[in-house]
Design an enzyme around this catalytic site. Structure first.
Site, PDB file in Angstrom:
ATOM      1  N   ASP A  31      -3.804  -6.452   4.645  1.00  0.00           N
ATOM      2  CA  ASP A  31      -4.823  -7.351   5.194  1.00  0.00           C
ATOM      3  C   ASP A  31      -4.667  -8.783   4.689  1.00  0.00           C
ATOM      4  O   ASP A  31      -5.019  -9.725   5.384  1.00  0.00           O
ATOM      5  CB  ASP A  31      -6.225  -6.844   4.837  1.00  0.00           C
ATOM      6  CG  ASP A  31      -6.558  -5.537   5.528  1.00  0.00           C
ATOM      7  OD1 ASP A  31      -6.190  -5.385   6.710  1.00  0.00           O
ATOM      8  OD2 ASP A  31      -7.158  -4.652   4.892  1.00  0.00           O
TER       9      ASP A  31
ATOM     10  N   PHE B 240      -4.961   3.375  14.413  1.00  0.00           N
ATOM     11  CA  PHE B 240      -5.362   4.294  13.343  1.00  0.00           C
ATOM     12  C   PHE B 240      -6.443   3.625  12.499  1.00  0.00           C
ATOM     13  O   PHE B 240      -6.438   2.400  12.319  1.00  0.00           O
ATOM     14  CB  PHE B 240      -4.167   4.638  12.448  1.00  0.00           C
ATOM     15  CG  PHE B 240      -3.319   5.764  12.976  1.00  0.00           C
ATOM     16  CD1 PHE B 240      -3.273   6.988  12.336  1.00  0.00           C
ATOM     17  CD2 PHE B 240      -2.571   5.598  14.133  1.00  0.00           C
ATOM     18  CE1 PHE B 240      -2.499   8.029  12.821  1.00  0.00           C
ATOM     19  CE2 PHE B 240      -1.785   6.619  14.635  1.00  0.00           C
ATOM     20  CZ  PHE B 240      -1.751   7.843  13.970  1.00  0.00           C
TER      21      PHE B 240
ATOM     22  N   ASN C 121       0.855  -1.184   0.000  1.00  0.00           N
ATOM     23  CA  ASN C 121       0.000   0.000   0.000  1.00  0.00           C
ATOM     24  C   ASN C 121       0.894   1.238   0.000  1.00  0.00           C
ATOM     25  O   ASN C 121       2.114   1.131   0.188  1.00  0.00           O
ATOM     26  CB  ASN C 121      -0.947  -0.021   1.202  1.00  0.00           C
ATOM     27  CG  ASN C 121      -0.189  -0.056   2.519  1.00  0.00           C
ATOM     28  OD1 ASN C 121       0.472   0.904   2.894  1.00  0.00           O
ATOM     29  ND2 ASN C 121      -0.278  -1.187   3.224  1.00  0.00           N
TER      30      ASN C 121
ATOM     31  N   LYS D 222      10.511 -16.359 -10.281  1.00  0.00           N
ATOM     32  CA  LYS D 222       9.614 -15.398 -10.901  1.00  0.00           C
ATOM     33  C   LYS D 222       8.547 -16.104 -11.735  1.00  0.00           C
ATOM     34  O   LYS D 222       8.846 -16.964 -12.556  1.00  0.00           O
ATOM     35  CB  LYS D 222      10.413 -14.439 -11.786  1.00  0.00           C
ATOM     36  CG  LYS D 222       9.544 -13.390 -12.469  1.00  0.00           C
ATOM     37  CD  LYS D 222      10.361 -12.488 -13.372  1.00  0.00           C
ATOM     38  CE  LYS D 222       9.458 -11.501 -14.113  1.00  0.00           C
ATOM     39  NZ  LYS D 222      10.205 -10.630 -15.029  1.00  0.00           N
TER      40      LYS D 222
ATOM     41  N   LYS E  72     -10.319  -4.093  18.806  1.00  0.00           N
ATOM     42  CA  LYS E  72      -8.863  -4.245  18.959  1.00  0.00           C
ATOM     43  C   LYS E  72      -8.372  -3.786  20.331  1.00  0.00           C
ATOM     44  O   LYS E  72      -7.161  -3.703  20.559  1.00  0.00           O
ATOM     45  CB  LYS E  72      -8.140  -3.488  17.848  1.00  0.00           C
ATOM     46  CG  LYS E  72      -8.534  -4.002  16.458  1.00  0.00           C
ATOM     47  CD  LYS E  72      -7.647  -3.473  15.363  1.00  0.00           C
ATOM     48  CE  LYS E  72      -8.080  -4.051  14.016  1.00  0.00           C
ATOM     49  NZ  LYS E  72      -7.145  -3.746  12.933  1.00  0.00           N
TER      50      LYS E  72
END
Length: 407
Positions: free
Chosen positions: A284, A330, A210, A294, A348
């Site tokens: 996630d 966060f 990300n 590869k 959490k």
């Protein structure tokens, strides 16, 4: 104690202005970031170029000068940036202005706007210092909780002797350091921070990740040390070196790649820490299988790579933490921000959660700025922080964290 502290040095028009160059240099050597504001009269005694060279920032002298940013009101933005303001030398004129709410130049306007502690280091002729008007203004400022490095007695520039010499810059710098040591909200606390993205490799050259840059994590780590933390463990995914915290004796950096790596690092550390802040944007999912060679696109359907869930690090640690440990997370959402943040905080076991809307491309991932709301599990009023620099966001988060410890 001055590591990464934001200090504004205000200089007014007196012969002692030359000492302010020494003070600026000392503060920089002690780890502070220093910005200088000069009155017009101060520039008659020492040049802005000298202070610009020493501080590394442009010197602010003219509140009406254009700085290329039509949206920045500098006496406001600088006043918000500051952790501490020093006025040295402080003339009788600036004491009178501040005591009576007069704001007619860059420095006096900034002093009226700031909510940070202000330390005055007066310097003037002894007759001016002992004048009843000056003493009345002094009494007003002391009553308002402003700080003073009172003038010394000795030989004055006018050739006379008496009280009015500005304190030695080394003594002023030591006073500032002592102030922060006595008022450090995280003094003695041990802080664990996760930061950056994780990478989940598909094969040796491809991975899922990300756009987290690590800027927010870096800001929190540096602010934690600045606020007195005795030990900061910084567990970070792959980020550019510029987004790692500056070296410090109280900082240890643990570099990881994947979510599994991060979990192992955090599990090995968390029991020793008082405060845990989960800033990292952990992937996630990860590929169900890592291909050691590869993958050739001609021979494999890349659109059908099986995925499995990654461990939820914050949930795992949250379920095991001791009651006295504080954890903050966060929530980067694109819709239903408050609803999802509250749910995540409960699931959490966070004591607080910092929520932001990442659909706004001007904030969040990769940006220098952010706008967040801090929700607390104790039901306290949410803390809304409009768009500001991430360093200021970090400071507010840690102020909230320090308030959660049992006093």
């Amino acid at each position: 104690m001055l590591y990464k502290k934001h200090i504004i040095l205000g200089i007014t028009g007196g012969i002692a202005a030359y000492k302010s160059a020494v003070l600026c240099s000392l503060l920089k050597q002690m780890g502070a970031e220093v910005r200088v504001v000069m009155s017009d009269n101060a520039t008659k005694f020492i040049t802005p170029l000298t202070l610009e060279t020493l501080s590394g920032y442009p010197v602010y002298t003219d509140m009406f000068a254009s700085n290329g940013n039509a949206h920045e009101i500098k006496h406001i933005s600088w006043s918000e940036w500051a952790d501490f303001v020093i006025v040295a030398p402080a003339t009788a004129n600036i004491l009178a202005k501040v005591a009576n709410g007069i704001a007619d130049d860059a420095l006096s306007t900034l002093l009226l706007a700031t909510t940070s502690p202000i330390l005055f280091a007066p310097a003037m002729n002894s007759k001016m210092w002992n004048n009843i008007v000056t003493q009345e203004n002094l009494a007003k400022l002391i009553l308002r909780k402003h700080l003073f490095a009172m003038p010394d007695s000795g030989h004055l520039a006018c050739g006379q002797s008496g009280t009015g010499r500005m304190q030695d810059p080394r003594d002023i710098a030591s006073f500032v350091e002592s102030f922060f040591e006595q008022n450090a909200p995280l003094k003695g606390k041990r802080v664990l921070i996760t930061s950056g993205p994780t990478r989940e490799y598909i094969d040796p050259v491809r991975f899922m990740s990300n756009p987290s840059s690590g800027k927010m994590g870096k800001a929190i780590a540096e602010q934690a040390i600045s606020m007195g933390a005795a030990d900061v463990a910084f567990v970070t995914g792959p980020v550019n070196e510029e987004f790692l915290p500056a070296p410090h004796d109280n900082l240890a950096i643990y570099s990881i790649i994947s979510a599994d790596d991060m979990l192992k690092a955090v599990e090995s550390l968390y029991q020793e820490y008082d405060l845990m802040i989960f800033v990292a944007a952990v992937s996630d999912y990860k590929p169900a299988q890592f291909h050691t060679e590869k993958i050739k696109k001609e021979s494999t359907d890349m659109s059908a790579i099986p995925l499995v869930r990654n461990p939820d690090i914050a949930s795992i640690i949250g379920a095991k933490k001791r009651p006295e440990q504080i954890s903050i997370g966060f929530a980067a959402e694109t819709n239903g921000v408050e609803e999802y943040a509250q749910a995540k905080m409960n699931s959490k076991h966070f004591n607080a959660i910092v929520a932001n809307n990442v659909s706004d491309k001007s904030i969040g991932f990769g940006s220098d700025d952010n706008a967040v709301t801090i929700y607390q599990a104790n039901g306290a009023q949410p803390i809304v922080i409009n768009k500001v620099d991430k360093l200021l966001i970090a400071k507010r988060i840690l102020e909230c964290a320090s308030s959660l410890f049992v006093k």
